[in-house]
Design a protein around this motif. Structure first.
Motif, PDB file in Angstrom:
ATOM      1  N   ASP A  44       0.852  -1.195   0.000  1.00 24.90           N
ATOM      2  CA  ASP A  44       0.000   0.000   0.000  1.00 24.90           C
ATOM      3  C   ASP A  44       0.885   1.241   0.000  1.00 24.90           C
ATOM      4  O   ASP A  44       1.051   1.924   1.014  1.00 24.90           O
ATOM      5  CB  ASP A  44      -0.926  -0.025   1.216  1.00 24.90           C
ATOM      6  CG  ASP A  44      -2.120   0.900   1.058  1.00 24.90           C
ATOM      7  OD1 ASP A  44      -2.408   1.329  -0.077  1.00 24.90           O
ATOM      8  OD2 ASP A  44      -2.768   1.199   2.079  1.00 24.90           O
ATOM      9  N   THR A  45       1.475   1.515  -1.172  1.00 24.50           N
ATOM     10  CA  THR A  45       2.410   2.620  -1.329  1.00 24.50           C
ATOM     11  C   THR A  45       2.287   3.205  -2.732  1.00 24.50           C
ATOM     12  O   THR A  45       1.904   2.502  -3.670  1.00 24.50           O
ATOM     13  CB  THR A  45       3.863   2.161  -1.081  1.00 24.50           C
ATOM     14  OG1 THR A  45       4.755   3.254  -1.309  1.00 24.50           O
ATOM     15  CG2 THR A  45       4.262   1.017  -1.995  1.00 24.50           C
ATOM     16  N   MET A  46       2.642   4.482  -2.863  1.00 28.27           N
ATOM     17  CA  MET A  46       2.670   5.151  -4.168  1.00 28.27           C
ATOM     18  C   MET A  46       3.946   4.833  -4.950  1.00 28.27           C
ATOM     19  O   MET A  46       4.037   5.115  -6.139  1.00 28.27           O
ATOM     20  CB  MET A  46       2.587   6.677  -4.000  1.00 28.27           C
ATOM     21  CG  MET A  46       1.240   7.197  -3.621  1.00 28.27           C
ATOM     22  SD  MET A  46       1.230   8.996  -3.344  1.00 28.27           S
ATOM     23  CE  MET A  46       1.675   9.623  -4.956  1.00 28.27           C
ATOM     24  N   GLU A  47       4.937   4.296  -4.272  1.00 30.09           N
ATOM     25  CA  GLU A  47       6.222   4.015  -4.908  1.00 30.09           C
ATOM     26  C   GLU A  47       6.089   2.873  -5.924  1.00 30.09           C
ATOM     27  O   GLU A  47       5.298   1.953  -5.716  1.00 30.09           O
ATOM     28  CB  GLU A  47       7.263   3.620  -3.855  1.00 30.09           C
ATOM     29  CG  GLU A  47       7.552   4.716  -2.842  1.00 30.09           C
ATOM     30  CD  GLU A  47       8.107   5.967  -3.486  1.00 30.09           C
ATOM     31  OE1 GLU A  47       8.975   5.853  -4.384  1.00 30.09           O
ATOM     32  OE2 GLU A  47       7.660   7.066  -3.104  1.00 30.09           O
ATOM     33  N   PRO A  48       6.850   2.910  -7.006  1.00 31.02           N
ATOM     34  CA  PRO A  48       6.830   1.806  -7.970  1.00 31.02           C
ATOM     35  C   PRO A  48       7.220   0.492  -7.297  1.00 31.02           C
ATOM     36  O   PRO A  48       8.080   0.471  -6.417  1.00 31.02           O
ATOM     37  CB  PRO A  48       7.884   2.214  -9.007  1.00 31.02           C
ATOM     38  CG  PRO A  48       8.028   3.686  -8.854  1.00 31.02           C
ATOM     39  CD  PRO A  48       7.753   3.982  -7.410  1.00 31.02           C
ATOM     40  N   GLN A  49       6.553  -0.584  -7.711  1.00 33.69           N
ATOM     41  CA  GLN A  49       6.827  -1.917  -7.175  1.00 33.69           C
ATOM     42  C   GLN A  49       7.253  -2.816  -8.322  1.00 33.69           C
ATOM     43  O   GLN A  49       6.626  -2.818  -9.380  1.00 33.69           O
ATOM     44  CB  GLN A  49       5.579  -2.472  -6.482  1.00 33.69           C
ATOM     45  CG  GLN A  49       5.153  -1.610  -5.300  1.00 33.69           C
ATOM     46  CD  GLN A  49       3.883  -2.087  -4.668  1.00 33.69           C
ATOM     47  OE1 GLN A  49       3.802  -3.224  -4.219  1.00 33.69           O
ATOM     48  NE2 GLN A  49       2.867  -1.221  -4.621  1.00 33.69           N
ATOM     49  N   TYR A  50       8.328  -3.562  -8.096  1.00 38.17           N
ATOM     50  CA  TYR A  50       8.924  -4.379  -9.145  1.00 38.17           C
ATOM     51  C   TYR A  50       8.777  -5.868  -8.828  1.00 38.17           C
ATOM     52  O   TYR A  50       8.969  -6.280  -7.689  1.00 38.17           O
ATOM     53  CB  TYR A  50      10.406  -4.028  -9.310  1.00 38.17           C
ATOM     54  CG  TYR A  50      10.606  -2.598  -9.746  1.00 38.17           C
ATOM     55  CD1 TYR A  50      10.615  -2.261 -11.093  1.00 38.17           C
ATOM     56  CD2 TYR A  50      10.749  -1.584  -8.805  1.00 38.17           C
ATOM     57  CE1 TYR A  50      10.784  -0.950 -11.500  1.00 38.17           C
ATOM     58  CE2 TYR A  50      10.920  -0.265  -9.200  1.00 38.17           C
ATOM     59  CZ  TYR A  50      10.932   0.048 -10.544  1.00 38.17           C
ATOM     60  OH  TYR A  50      11.086   1.340 -10.944  1.00 38.17           O
ATOM     61  N   PHE A  51       8.444  -6.644  -9.856  1.00 38.60           N
ATOM     62  CA  PHE A  51       8.280  -8.087  -9.723  1.00 38.60           C
ATOM     63  C   PHE A  51       9.118  -8.768 -10.793  1.00 38.60           C
ATOM     64  O   PHE A  51       9.028  -8.424 -11.978  1.00 38.60           O
ATOM     65  CB  PHE A  51       6.808  -8.477  -9.874  1.00 38.60           C
ATOM     66  CG  PHE A  51       5.929  -7.852  -8.825  1.00 38.60           C
ATOM     67  CD1 PHE A  51       5.729  -8.485  -7.608  1.00 38.60           C
ATOM     68  CD2 PHE A  51       5.330  -6.625  -9.052  1.00 38.60           C
ATOM     69  CE1 PHE A  51       4.930  -7.903  -6.629  1.00 38.60           C
ATOM     70  CE2 PHE A  51       4.532  -6.030  -8.080  1.00 38.60           C
ATOM     71  CZ  PHE A  51       4.332  -6.672  -6.867  1.00 38.60           C
TER      72      PHE A  51
END
Length: 98
Positions: A44-51
């Motif tokens: 639950d964050t505005m930061e980009p998330q990488y998978f």
């Protein structure tokens, strides 16, 4: 083409207030060429998330068309609105010999 990485910006990330007001994705089901691949747990964050996609060995042949489809499985509720937003999804690829 090998699909290497997925980047997701969760929620309506126009401003911090807009992000908090709208629901965000908690779990996102990912399908590749209509085959279920996995359920991605989003923070639950505005930061980009990488998978990392390399473990799933997702490939497309030369000139072949491939599709990703995403299904929202659960959400973080917004403070004001019930709609759920994702600002962006980007897939990184690697092409041999290029």
């Amino acid at each position: 083409v090998d699909f290497r990485e997925l980047c997701i910006v969760n929620g309506y990330a126009r401003t911090a207030d807009a992000w908090k007001a709208n629901s965000r994705v908690h779990e996102l089901k990912m399908y590749f060429n209509n085959e279920y691949i996995c359920t991605l747990p989003l923070l639950d964050t505005m930061e980009p998330q990488y998978f990392d996609l390399l473990a799933y060995q997702l490939h497309a042949g030369s000139g072949a068309e491939s599709t990703f489809r995403f299904e929202i499985a659960s959400v973080y509720p917004g403070e004001k609105y019930e709609d759920t937003a994702i600002t962006g999804i980007e897939v990184s690829i690697w092409t041999p010999n290029h």
